[in-house]
Design a protein around this motif. Structure first.
Motif, PDB file in Angstrom:
ATOM      1  N   LEU A  74       0.825  -1.211   0.000  1.00  0.00           N
ATOM      2  CA  LEU A  74       0.000   0.000   0.000  1.00  0.00           C
ATOM      3  C   LEU A  74       0.859   1.262   0.000  1.00  0.00           C
ATOM      4  O   LEU A  74       0.614   2.179  -0.801  1.00  0.00           O
ATOM      5  CB  LEU A  74      -0.921   0.002   1.220  1.00  0.00           C
ATOM      6  CG  LEU A  74      -1.872   1.207   1.351  1.00  0.00           C
ATOM      7  CD1 LEU A  74      -2.844   1.248   0.184  1.00  0.00           C
ATOM      8  CD2 LEU A  74      -2.629   1.146   2.674  1.00  0.00           C
ATOM      9  N   ILE A  75       1.864   1.323   0.861  1.00  0.00           N
ATOM     10  CA  ILE A  75       2.663   2.543   0.941  1.00  0.00           C
ATOM     11  C   ILE A  75       3.477   2.748  -0.327  1.00  0.00           C
ATOM     12  O   ILE A  75       3.624   3.878  -0.812  1.00  0.00           O
ATOM     13  CB  ILE A  75       3.576   2.539   2.195  1.00  0.00           C
ATOM     14  CG1 ILE A  75       4.034   3.966   2.503  1.00  0.00           C
ATOM     15  CG2 ILE A  75       4.772   1.596   2.043  1.00  0.00           C
ATOM     16  CD1 ILE A  75       4.674   4.121   3.868  1.00  0.00           C
ATOM     17  N   THR A  97       4.130   6.099  -4.796  1.00  0.00           N
ATOM     18  CA  THR A  97       4.519   6.198  -6.208  1.00  0.00           C
ATOM     19  C   THR A  97       3.474   6.986  -6.985  1.00  0.00           C
ATOM     20  O   THR A  97       3.813   7.785  -7.870  1.00  0.00           O
ATOM     21  CB  THR A  97       4.701   4.810  -6.844  1.00  0.00           C
ATOM     22  OG1 THR A  97       5.628   4.044  -6.085  1.00  0.00           O
ATOM     23  CG2 THR A  97       5.234   4.934  -8.271  1.00  0.00           C
ATOM     24  N   PHE A  98       2.211   6.781  -6.652  1.00  0.00           N
ATOM     25  CA  PHE A  98       1.135   7.558  -7.271  1.00  0.00           C
ATOM     26  C   PHE A  98       1.369   9.052  -7.051  1.00  0.00           C
ATOM     27  O   PHE A  98       1.308   9.856  -7.988  1.00  0.00           O
ATOM     28  CB  PHE A  98      -0.215   7.148  -6.681  1.00  0.00           C
ATOM     29  CG  PHE A  98      -1.328   8.113  -6.994  1.00  0.00           C
ATOM     30  CD1 PHE A  98      -2.003   8.034  -8.205  1.00  0.00           C
ATOM     31  CD2 PHE A  98      -1.681   9.113  -6.097  1.00  0.00           C
ATOM     32  CE1 PHE A  98      -3.024   8.943  -8.512  1.00  0.00           C
ATOM     33  CE2 PHE A  98      -2.690  10.015  -6.385  1.00  0.00           C
ATOM     34  CZ  PHE A  98      -3.355   9.936  -7.603  1.00  0.00           C
ATOM     35  N   PRO A 147      10.923   3.657   7.384  1.00  0.00           N
ATOM     36  CA  PRO A 147      10.700   2.668   8.444  1.00  0.00           C
ATOM     37  C   PRO A 147       9.850   1.472   8.001  1.00  0.00           C
ATOM     38  O   PRO A 147       9.851   0.439   8.673  1.00  0.00           O
ATOM     39  CB  PRO A 147       9.967   3.476   9.523  1.00  0.00           C
ATOM     40  CG  PRO A 147      10.311   4.902   9.237  1.00  0.00           C
ATOM     41  CD  PRO A 147      10.379   4.980   7.750  1.00  0.00           C
ATOM     42  N   VAL A 148       9.132   1.612   6.893  1.00  0.00           N
ATOM     43  CA  VAL A 148       8.238   0.543   6.433  1.00  0.00           C
ATOM     44  C   VAL A 148       8.941  -0.389   5.458  1.00  0.00           C
ATOM     45  O   VAL A 148       8.989  -1.608   5.670  1.00  0.00           O
ATOM     46  CB  VAL A 148       6.967   1.129   5.780  1.00  0.00           C
ATOM     47  CG1 VAL A 148       6.008   0.003   5.383  1.00  0.00           C
ATOM     48  CG2 VAL A 148       6.278   2.104   6.720  1.00  0.00           C
ATOM     49  N   THR A 149       9.480   0.168   4.387  1.00  0.00           N
ATOM     50  CA  THR A 149      10.086  -0.656   3.329  1.00  0.00           C
ATOM     51  C   THR A 149      11.513  -0.224   2.968  1.00  0.00           C
ATOM     52  O   THR A 149      12.126  -0.831   2.093  1.00  0.00           O
ATOM     53  CB  THR A 149       9.250  -0.573   2.037  1.00  0.00           C
ATOM     54  OG1 THR A 149       9.241   0.798   1.569  1.00  0.00           O
ATOM     55  CG2 THR A 149       7.833  -1.041   2.251  1.00  0.00           C
ATOM     56  N   GLY A 150      12.011   0.819   3.599  1.00  0.00           N
ATOM     57  CA  GLY A 150      13.278   1.386   3.177  1.00  0.00           C
ATOM     58  C   GLY A 150      13.103   2.362   2.030  1.00  0.00           C
ATOM     59  O   GLY A 150      14.040   3.031   1.631  1.00  0.00           O
ATOM     60  N   ILE A 160       8.583  -3.989  -7.637  1.00  0.00           N
ATOM     61  CA  ILE A 160       8.361  -3.817  -9.072  1.00  0.00           C
ATOM     62  C   ILE A 160       6.877  -3.589  -9.333  1.00  0.00           C
ATOM     63  O   ILE A 160       6.482  -2.638 -10.010  1.00  0.00           O
ATOM     64  CB  ILE A 160       8.870  -5.042  -9.866  1.00  0.00           C
ATOM     65  CG1 ILE A 160      10.396  -5.149  -9.746  1.00  0.00           C
ATOM     66  CG2 ILE A 160       8.444  -4.954 -11.330  1.00  0.00           C
ATOM     67  CD1 ILE A 160      10.982  -6.387 -10.391  1.00  0.00           C
ATOM     68  N   VAL A 161       6.050  -4.450  -8.757  1.00  0.00           N
ATOM     69  CA  VAL A 161       4.607  -4.402  -9.021  1.00  0.00           C
ATOM     70  C   VAL A 161       3.936  -3.171  -8.410  1.00  0.00           C
ATOM     71  O   VAL A 161       3.206  -2.441  -9.097  1.00  0.00           O
ATOM     72  CB  VAL A 161       3.922  -5.679  -8.496  1.00  0.00           C
ATOM     73  CG1 VAL A 161       2.406  -5.593  -8.705  1.00  0.00           C
ATOM     74  CG2 VAL A 161       4.476  -6.918  -9.193  1.00  0.00           C
ATOM     75  N   ALA A 162       4.164  -2.904  -7.117  1.00  0.00           N
ATOM     76  CA  ALA A 162       3.479  -1.795  -6.443  1.00  0.00           C
ATOM     77  C   ALA A 162       3.787  -0.435  -7.074  1.00  0.00           C
ATOM     78  O   ALA A 162       2.859   0.349  -7.338  1.00  0.00           O
ATOM     79  CB  ALA A 162       3.822  -1.783  -4.953  1.00  0.00           C
TER      80      ALA A 162
END
Length: 238
Positions: free
Chosen positions: A144-145, A150-151, A187-190, A217-219
């Motif tokens: 989600l993040i 990215t949006f 803190p979530v995904t780097g 890649i996908v998100a």
């Protein structure tokens, strides 16, 4: 003035190389910990490194390739109808090669520590999620993040570089947007929002970083596609 495809390829390769070397290098070499303190740059320092990297290359290669240095940006620009499929393929190939080269140079620097260097999981500034990574967020939160941020990133890019945007200030706006994105997502995904930036470090780190690469890649591509659609609907028509 027509710019050669080879020039665009080289520009995107160098730009993505620099982004990975500066951004991931700040995290892997000088970051020490993302909680701040005297032991390293901390979260803010790493965010600034990524944001300023985009600003620097936006003004360095923006006139040659537009400074995408991110496959998600290229896909968003393509879907917005601003570039050809042929150029998009060239850009994306250059970006992945540049990111891998940047991660390779970072690997060689780190391996030169006289006391020795053990890569460990999620090495070289790799992105990830789950148990053992940063604050241990789940897959849904990570996806989600990455998609939402990215949006936002693509929306800012498409808006500032449009006919109604302030193109002279676009580099600063885009770079500061990436900085803000990192402040939230480290803190979530780097923080990825860039498939190439995730690809280079993950390939060399292997292990969980590589097995989790699919999300980064996908998100971002999902977020970019939605942003392109929203901007096309909002963009003022002649």
């Amino acid at each position: 003035m027509e710019i050669k495809t080879s020039s665009k390829f080289i520009a995107e390769l160098i730009g993505t190389f620099g982004l990975v070397l500066f951004g991931c290098g700040a995290a892997a070499i000088a970051g020490a910990n993302t909680m701040g303190g005297l032991s390293g740059l901390g979260l803010l320092g790493i965010a600034v490194a990524f944001g300023l990297s985009v600003v620097v290359f936006a003004y360095a290669i923006g006139g040659i390739s537009g400074c995408h240095i991110n496959p998600a940006v290229t896909v968003g620009v393509l879907l917005a109808g601003r570039m050809s499929v042929k150029d998009a393929v060239v850009y994306i190939v250059a970006q992945f090669i540049g990111a891998l080269l940047g991660a390779f140079v970072l690997q060689q620097i780190l391996s030169g520590q006289l006391a020795g260097f053990t890569a460990g999981e999620w090495a070289y500034g790799s992105n990830g999620w789950g148990k053992g990574y940063q604050n241990e967020y789940g897959t849904a939160s990570a996806f989600l993040i990455e998609a939402v941020l990215t949006f936002i990133f693509l929306f800012v890019i498409l808006a500032t570089t449009s006919k109604v945007g302030n193109s002279t200030m676009a580099g600063l706006a885009i770079g500061f947007t990436l900085l803000l994105i990192h402040l939230v997502a480290i803190p979530v995904t780097g923080t990825s929002v860039n498939p190439a930036r995730s690809f280079g470090p993950a390939i060399l780190a292997g292990g969980q970083a590589l097995s989790q690469l699919w999300l980064f890649i996908v998100a971002p591509l999902v977020g970019a596609a939605v942003a392109a659609g929203v901007w096309k609907a909002l963009e003022p028509k002649d």
